[in-house]
Design a protein around this motif. Structure first.
Motif, PDB file in Angstrom:
ATOM      1  N   UNK A 111       0.848  -1.213   0.023  1.00  0.00           N
ATOM      2  CA  UNK A 111       0.033  -0.002   0.178  1.00  0.00           C
ATOM      3  C   UNK A 111       0.795   1.289  -0.029  1.00  0.00           C
ATOM      4  N   UNK A 112       1.943   1.119   0.721  1.00  0.00           N
ATOM      5  CA  UNK A 112       2.716   2.443   0.902  1.00  0.00           C
ATOM      6  C   UNK A 112       3.337   2.575  -0.478  1.00  0.00           C
ATOM      7  N   UNK A 113       3.982   1.755  -0.956  1.00  0.00           N
ATOM      8  CA  UNK A 113       4.656   1.772  -2.433  1.00  0.00           C
ATOM      9  C   UNK A 113       3.878   2.375  -3.476  1.00  0.00           C
ATOM     10  N   UNK A 114       2.463   1.849  -3.337  1.00  0.00           N
ATOM     11  CA  UNK A 114       1.510   2.599  -4.436  1.00  0.00           C
ATOM     12  C   UNK A 114       1.101   3.824  -4.157  1.00  0.00           C
ATOM     13  N   UNK A 117       3.925   5.817  -5.538  1.00  0.00           N
ATOM     14  CA  UNK A 117       3.836   5.927  -7.152  1.00  0.00           C
ATOM     15  C   UNK A 117       2.808   6.750  -7.476  1.00  0.00           C
ATOM     16  N   UNK A 118       1.784   6.647  -6.870  1.00  0.00           N
ATOM     17  CA  UNK A 118       0.733   7.716  -7.103  1.00  0.00           C
ATOM     18  C   UNK A 118       0.909   8.966  -7.033  1.00  0.00           C
ATOM     19  N   UNK A 119       1.512   9.511  -5.968  1.00  0.00           N
ATOM     20  CA  UNK A 119       2.025  10.721  -5.621  1.00  0.00           C
ATOM     21  C   UNK A 119       3.123  11.325  -6.584  1.00  0.00           C
ATOM     22  N   UNK A 120       3.930  10.455  -7.203  1.00  0.00           N
ATOM     23  CA  UNK A 120       4.730  10.656  -8.104  1.00  0.00           C
ATOM     24  C   UNK A 120       4.272  10.974  -9.377  1.00  0.00           C
ATOM     25  N   UNK A 121       3.125  10.109  -9.677  1.00  0.00           N
ATOM     26  CA  UNK A 121       2.224  10.736 -10.891  1.00  0.00           C
ATOM     27  C   UNK A 121       1.535  11.750 -10.907  1.00  0.00           C
ATOM     28  N   UNK A 147      -5.820   2.836 -12.540  1.00  0.00           N
ATOM     29  CA  UNK A 147      -5.750   1.535 -11.736  1.00  0.00           C
ATOM     30  C   UNK A 147      -5.553   1.965 -10.256  1.00  0.00           C
ATOM     31  N   UNK A 148      -4.364   2.637  -9.834  1.00  0.00           N
ATOM     32  CA  UNK A 148      -4.088   2.920  -8.394  1.00  0.00           C
ATOM     33  C   UNK A 148      -5.396   3.790  -8.088  1.00  0.00           C
TER      34      UNK A 148
END
Length: 331
Positions: A111-114, A117-121, A147-148
């Motif tokens: 969950x933390x990694x997702x 990634x979403x924050x980076x996008x 998806x995220x």
């Protein structure tokens, strides 16, 4: 935005009244034509609800929660539980031993990694880096974003309702990028609420009806194709809510293509013509096939009608809104 929030309040008040009516009717009229006739006005209301929104997010969420899944919900013992199960894509976790792998809760590290990634996008969007990308890299980024975002919305909804209802809720997504086959992807990992609805309402009835016409083996594949066809038509409806234009049937072709390939995949497995490939190889093939067929048939309408720009702008608006209010609180 204020108008959209007012519409949101009106929609959910209407949904609660409609669900209460359904609960009352279903508890007093036995199954049959009379009950169907009594519930028909609610079906029409839920069919029209997404048209009240201009926001892509509100429109898609209301279409998925209410238009698609709400009319097919079971009848729990209380109105409050019926409302939760009818208006939200949740299902209690029965934990059958055969599918225990697919019911494990999401790891905190995953969950933390997702979230990262979403924050980076979102950071890419806010700095307009995505405008300099060619179509293929942008499609990859936007697909991951969708998806995220969908998983976060459904995960937070399930977590909140699990706390309120005091029961464990099944995960709607279960790492679809780890699917080892299209059958695994569509029936066990991607949006698991949909197959749980379509299997008893489309697949099994079609299979039972066609068994006497074409035999049990072919009837199974007829049920598979009918399920993908209905899913494609429902996605066409959601696209219509967003774009407000006549369907091009590309999305239906996408799902029918996947239905045909999934049927072939199941047939090849049943014939045992060759040994199964390594998990890493099969997962890569599934991800590549889904991504490129989606880029060919699923996303062109999104790009042609600038839906991706609306989605990105809405996300950036929410970020700016939260930032401005945090600043005001701090000041």
């Amino acid at each position: 935005m204020e108008e959209e929030l007012r519409n949101l309040i009106k929609v959910w008040i209407s949904a609660f009244i409609s669900i209460s009516y359904c609960y009352y009717i279903s508890s007093r009229i036995s199954k049959g034509f009379l009950r169907l006739l009594s519930l028909l006005p609610i079906f029409i209301i839920f069919l029209l609800i997404p048209l009240f929104f201009s926001s892509v997010h509100f429109c898609v969420i209301s279409a998925f929660f209410l238009t698609w899944l709400a009319p097919l919900s079971p009848l729990p013992s209380t109105l409050s539980r019926f409302f939760c199960f009818a208006c939200f894509p949740i299902k209690t976790n029965q934990k059958p031993s055969s599918s225990q792998t697919y019911n494990k809760p999401m790891s905190k590290w995953v969950l933390a990694s997702k979230v990262m990634i979403f924050s980076f996008l979102l950071q890419l969007y806010s700095n307009n880096y995505h405008n300099s990308l060619s179509q293929l890299p942008f499609l990859a980024i936007f697909t991951i974003h969708i998806y995220l975002e969908a998983e976060f919305i459904l995960f937070s909804t399930g977590t909140l309702l699990s706390t309120i209802l005091g029961c464990e809720i099944e995960r709607v997504f279960n790492e679809p990028y780890l699917a080892t086959s299209l059958q695994d992807f569509w029936s066990r990992r991607w949006n698991r609420m949909v197959p749980s609805v379509l299997r008893p309402t489309v697949h099994i009835p079609v299979q039972q009806y066609t068994t006497r016409l074409i035999g049990p083996n072919l009837a199974f594949y007829a049920g598979v194709l009918a399920t993908f066809l209905v899913s494609g038509l429902m996605h066409e409806l959601i696209y219509f809510y967003i774009i407000r234009k006549s369907p091009t049937w590309e999305v239906t072709c996408f799902f029918m293509l996947h239905g045909v390939v999934t049927s072939l995949e199941i047939w090849v497995k049943s014939m045992r013509l060759c040994p199964p490939p390594h998990r890493a190889v099969s997962s890569l093939v599934v991800v590549v096939f889904v991504f490129f067929t989606a880029g060919w048939l699923f996303t062109p309408q999104v790009l042609r009608n600038n839906v991706h720009k609306r989605v990105i702008n809405e996300c950036l608006f929410v970020i700016d809104f939260v930032k401005s209010h945090l600043v005001n609180i701090v000041m």
